[in-house]
Design a protein around this motif. Structure first.
Motif, PDB file in Angstrom:
ATOM      1  N   ARG A  96      -3.479  -7.560  -5.361  1.00 33.65           N
ATOM      2  CA  ARG A  96      -4.099  -6.837  -6.473  1.00 33.65           C
ATOM      3  C   ARG A  96      -5.210  -5.925  -5.947  1.00 33.65           C
ATOM      4  O   ARG A  96      -5.365  -4.785  -6.403  1.00 33.65           O
ATOM      5  CB  ARG A  96      -4.672  -7.832  -7.485  1.00 33.65           C
ATOM      6  CG  ARG A  96      -5.398  -7.170  -8.630  1.00 33.65           C
ATOM      7  CD  ARG A  96      -5.814  -8.151  -9.721  1.00 33.65           C
ATOM      8  NE  ARG A  96      -6.536  -7.448 -10.757  1.00 33.65           N
ATOM      9  CZ  ARG A  96      -7.860  -7.269 -10.759  1.00 33.65           C
ATOM     10  NH1 ARG A  96      -8.588  -7.783  -9.790  1.00 33.65           N
ATOM     11  NH2 ARG A  96      -8.447  -6.595 -11.724  1.00 33.65           N
ATOM     12  N   VAL A 151       2.431   1.888  -3.361  1.00 37.52           N
ATOM     13  CA  VAL A 151       1.460   2.366  -4.355  1.00 37.52           C
ATOM     14  C   VAL A 151       1.126   3.837  -4.104  1.00 37.52           C
ATOM     15  O   VAL A 151       1.061   4.642  -5.035  1.00 37.52           O
ATOM     16  CB  VAL A 151       0.169   1.504  -4.321  1.00 37.52           C
ATOM     17  CG1 VAL A 151      -0.867   2.049  -5.285  1.00 37.52           C
ATOM     18  CG2 VAL A 151       0.495   0.063  -4.643  1.00 37.52           C
ATOM     19  N   TRP A 198       2.143  -3.955 -11.657  1.00 39.75           N
ATOM     20  CA  TRP A 198       0.830  -3.791 -11.036  1.00 39.75           C
ATOM     21  C   TRP A 198      -0.321  -4.042 -12.002  1.00 39.75           C
ATOM     22  O   TRP A 198      -1.463  -3.657 -11.740  1.00 39.75           O
ATOM     23  CB  TRP A 198       0.727  -2.397 -10.400  1.00 39.75           C
ATOM     24  CG  TRP A 198       1.652  -2.266  -9.232  1.00 39.75           C
ATOM     25  CD1 TRP A 198       2.222  -3.273  -8.510  1.00 39.75           C
ATOM     26  CD2 TRP A 198       2.132  -1.048  -8.654  1.00 39.75           C
ATOM     27  NE1 TRP A 198       3.017  -2.761  -7.514  1.00 39.75           N
ATOM     28  CE2 TRP A 198       2.983  -1.391  -7.579  1.00 39.75           C
ATOM     29  CE3 TRP A 198       1.924   0.307  -8.940  1.00 39.75           C
ATOM     30  CZ2 TRP A 198       3.630  -0.428  -6.800  1.00 39.75           C
ATOM     31  CZ3 TRP A 198       2.558   1.261  -8.165  1.00 39.75           C
ATOM     32  CH2 TRP A 198       3.411   0.887  -7.086  1.00 39.75           C
ATOM     33  N   ARG A 233       0.812  -1.214   0.000  1.00 38.94           N
ATOM     34  CA  ARG A 233       0.000   0.000   0.000  1.00 38.94           C
ATOM     35  C   ARG A 233       0.850   1.271   0.000  1.00 38.94           C
ATOM     36  O   ARG A 233       0.602   2.208  -0.778  1.00 38.94           O
ATOM     37  CB  ARG A 233      -0.934  -0.018   1.212  1.00 38.94           C
ATOM     38  CG  ARG A 233      -2.063   0.954   1.138  1.00 38.94           C
ATOM     39  CD  ARG A 233      -2.905   0.937   2.404  1.00 38.94           C
ATOM     40  NE  ARG A 233      -3.643  -0.290   2.635  1.00 38.94           N
ATOM     41  CZ  ARG A 233      -4.748  -0.633   1.973  1.00 38.94           C
ATOM     42  NH1 ARG A 233      -5.236   0.148   1.045  1.00 38.94           N
ATOM     43  NH2 ARG A 233      -5.364  -1.762   2.251  1.00 38.94           N
ATOM     44  N   VAL A 255      -3.825  -2.691  -4.629  1.00 38.65           N
ATOM     45  CA  VAL A 255      -3.432  -1.789  -5.717  1.00 38.65           C
ATOM     46  C   VAL A 255      -4.669  -1.123  -6.320  1.00 38.65           C
ATOM     47  O   VAL A 255      -4.716   0.093  -6.516  1.00 38.65           O
ATOM     48  CB  VAL A 255      -2.630  -2.550  -6.801  1.00 38.65           C
ATOM     49  CG1 VAL A 255      -2.383  -1.663  -8.010  1.00 38.65           C
ATOM     50  CG2 VAL A 255      -1.316  -3.063  -6.218  1.00 38.65           C
TER      51      VAL A 255
END
Lengths: 352, 382
Positions: B77, B22, B58, B19, B80
């Protein structure tokens, strides 16, 4: 759900299915205490999930308490089981012994204050608490209040205060307790996990689970009724308009169950104020919509006292207003979100 | 009666660890993108951004490495995705392929198709469109009648697809055609194909949406030739494949975060010390949001555990789209400011954009009515 919780769920479901009959509910509404039910609940160790085994409890978690409380709501259990769970937790968190028998909590209204004052070596309790659940029937009331600049938890026995009976829409007792320098059983500084608003907070938590359970019942009952009741030559559930309504009820029921479960999980982690506010708001909204759809589906028969639907819908209408309605909780939640600011919302949500 | 289950669970540490990475990427890439750009959510199409996502690994996160995937968990996933959507990242150039077309090929495609398409999708280089709806086949999808007739070496296609989002930007389209016609068995005889939109015999024209934007297209096939090796799955297996594909797109965070940008603008607008009415409005929306996130996460955890939570996914989409659709109405009721196009405050522009976009939330990927029918079936009513 882990295996122990599945067993717990089976135990409570079986017990309530056997014991909480229409006759028992009707008798409770006339003021009769469901003694057999309560004894069975105590014997099965369901009243003290959060009290350590050393102190006579089940040594469990809020997650276990959720299973019991939700089931109590699903079956409209006419006894202070949720209140006893919260009250016994308040006591044990604060190092106090938990008496046997049904317990309740006070004050349940924010404008009501109870005062503890030192008297000799002990404490005396004064003030009036309105609409205390099972205030007359409970053997003891657990009070959270401020005294000498700190939060205190006190235990008063039945009879310590003057009782004026009243009830909620479901005819569950909601009594006024007036204390005038009344002697108490015990008092102690609140434990580290017991905030000053603990009764309000954990009362809202308990009602969220009960309402989520009530919605489970409404969804099951209304779906079943729609497959049985025939009009225009077919089950009413085959009409798209009924299907659409029940799908909406399903969505609210699912949201309510999730929000309540998440609040109990947060309670096991520690500070659950955010999740409890979320739950009371979300479940309260679902309760109103759910009761409306369930009644619409049932037609006139659901509007009778004869039909069991009302045991749950009248509870939902009362429970959503108890320990703060969703409007009040939404304001509190909104203020906390606004104070953190927009950019903190997503990080806050994902960190919990 | 079958009931639904929404068990709570935790994201595993490796998913949570992703996390921060991202967020840092998004902070750098989106910088101070205007709120109204972020409000486009998964409507934003930016090939450059998609290639960067591909480079970070990603896209195609859960696919096998031999097809360019990264063999990570569906929960990684999920993290993301929700971070992308909460930030309003322009994911649409890879989104459809990552969510639907790639998984479809992985499951039903030939080895040659997988080798050809999947690695390029994973790099963020191939954008896909979905050709399902037709003028007379919307919710009643099985009534579609664009014909694919067998000819030497492939199929000859005639008919019309509509509402084909981003077909004018996409490199390929996964289209469902009728290869066999039996009026009594309309769910049979459907077949899926990979279609290159630049093929001869395909004419595309824009369908402008109510706000004046071009996302939709009408795609007309006139004796277009689709080679045999572009058929996906067996002839006649299309309905099963389509319904599987639609299940991929039901419960994700894109089903409740479409108006998130407006909720943020609302919170900015009411300030640090809002009055009761404003605070109550914000609180109610946040209660819905927080609950939906747990519901959506619960479905993701069930999917990762190998379950098929189809009913739960339909419930999340129905409740989620109702929520995201409601936000512009709630903001209007509270603030009463005029929604604008490109004048006025950020709040007004985001409100204007989402008010005009909101009707589509409960149409795309299966209408609210169809979803509620699916839920009703789960309740034992049909």
């Amino acid at each position: 759900m882990n295996e122990l919780r599945t067993i717990l769920s089976d135990v409570v479901t079986r017990l309530f299915t056997d014991r909480v009959t229409k006759e028992l509910l009707e008798a409770a509404e006339t003021g009769e205490w469901p003694d057999g039910l309560w004894q069975a609940v105590e014997e099965n160790g369901l009243t003290l999930p959060l009290v350590s085994e050393a102190k006579g409890g089940a040594g469990g978690t809020w997650g276990d308490a959720f299973v019991v409380t939700r089931a109590a709501g699903r079956h409209a259990v006419p006894a202070p089981l949720a209140e006893t769970i919260v009250a016994s937790w308040l006591l044990s968190e604060s190092g106090l012994d938990v008496p046997s028998g049904p317990l309740t909590v006070a004050p349940v209204h924010r404008e009501d204050t109870l005062r503890l004052a030192r008297a000799g070596g002990g404490w005396r309790l004064s003030g009036t608490a309105t609409r205390v659940p099972w205030g007359a029937a409970a053997g003891h009331v657990v009070v959270v209040t401020e005294a000498e600049g700190r939060t205190m938890v006190a235990l008063a026995a039945r009879g310590a205060g003057e009782i004026t009976p009243d009830q909620n829409l479901a005819r569950e007792p909601r009594d006024t307790l007036a204390f005038d320098a009344a002697p108490i059983v015990a008092a102690a500084p609140a434990g580290p996990r017991v905030p000053a608003n603990a009764v309000w907070l954990y009362g809202a938590l308990a009602r969220s689970a009960q309402m989520a359970g009530g919605l489970d019942y409404l969804l099951r009952q209304a779906s079943q009724y729609a497959t049985e009741r025939r009009q225009f030559g077919k089950p009413i559930g085959s009409f798209q308009v009924i299907q659409q309504n029940l799908a909406v009820l399903a969505g609210h029921t699912a949201a309510a169950g999730t929000a309540a479960a998440n609040a109990f999980r947060a309670a096991d982690r520690g500070d659950a104020a955010f999740e409890i506010a979320v739950a009371k708001v979300r479940v309260g909204e679902a309760a109103g919509i759910g009761a409306s759809i369930a009644h619409q589906t049932h037609g006139a028969i659901g509007f009778t006292y004869e039909h069991a639907l009302q045991f749950v819908t009248r509870r939902l209408w009362s429970w959503r207003a108890e320990f703060g309605g969703e409007g009040e909780w939404a304001v509190e939640l909104g203020r906390s979100v606004a104070e953190r600011g927009a950019d903190a919302l997503w990080p806050h949500l994902t960190a919990r | 009666m079958q009931t639904f289950r929404f068990e709570l669970g935790e994201l595993p540490p490796e998913a949570e660890a992703l996390r921060a990475e991202v967020r840092e990427f998004l902070r750098r890439e989106l910088g101070d993108a205007a709120p109204v750009r972020r409000a486009h959510s998964w409507g934003g199409f930016d090939r450059e951004f998609s290639r960067k996502m591909g480079a970070r690994g990603w896209i195609a996160m859960t696919w096998p490495k031999r097809y360019g995937g990264h063999e990570r968990s569906a929960l990684e996933r999920y993290v993301v995705l929700e971070e992308m959507l909460a930030a309003g990242a322009p994911v649409s150039a890879h989104w459809i392929a990552d969510r639907q077309s790639g998984p479809l090929l992985l499951r039903f495609g030939t080895e040659a198709q997988r080798q050809k398409f999947l690695p390029a999708i994973a790099r963020g280089e191939l954008a896909f469109a979905i050709g399902m709806s037709e003028p007379d086949a919307g919710s009643d999808l099985a009534s579609l009648r664009t014909r694919a007739e067998r000819v030497a070496g492939g199929y000859r296609v005639n008919g019309t697809k509509v509402w084909t989002s981003n077909a004018h930007l996409a490199d390929y389209m996964i289209a469902t055609f009728r290869t066999h016609h039996d009026p009594a068995k309309k769910h049979e005889g459907l077949t899926q194909f990979l279609v290159d939109p630049k093929l001869q015999g395909i004419t595309m024209s824009p369908i402008i949406d109510l706000a004046g934007a071009h996302h939709f297209n009408m795609v007309v096939f006139e004796d277009a030739f689709v080679p045999e090796d572009m058929r996906v799955g067996e002839e006649g297996a299309g309905w099963k494949q389509v319904t599987t594909e639609l299940a991929f797109e039901r419960s994700g965070p894109e089903r409740y975060l479409s108006s998130f940008a407006l909720l943020l603008e609302l919170i900015r607008e009411v300030g640090k010390d809002p009055g009761e009415r404003a605070a109550g409005t914000v609180g109610r929306l946040v209660a819905q949001l927080a609950t939906l996130r747990q519901m959506s996460l619960s479905v993701a955890l069930m999917l990762e555990a190998g379950e098929s939570p189809n009913l739960e996914a339909a419930v999340v989409k129905d409740v989620g789209t109702t929520f995201e659709q409601e936000i512009p109405e709630v903001v209007h009721t509270l603030l009463g400011v005029e929604p604008t196009i490109d004048s006025g405050s950020d709040l007004q522009q985001v409100l204007g954009f989402l008010m005009q976009r909101a009707p589509s939330f409960s149409l795309r990927g299966g209408t609210r009515e169809i979803l509620r029918g699916i839920i009703a079936r789960g309740l034992g009513l049909r």
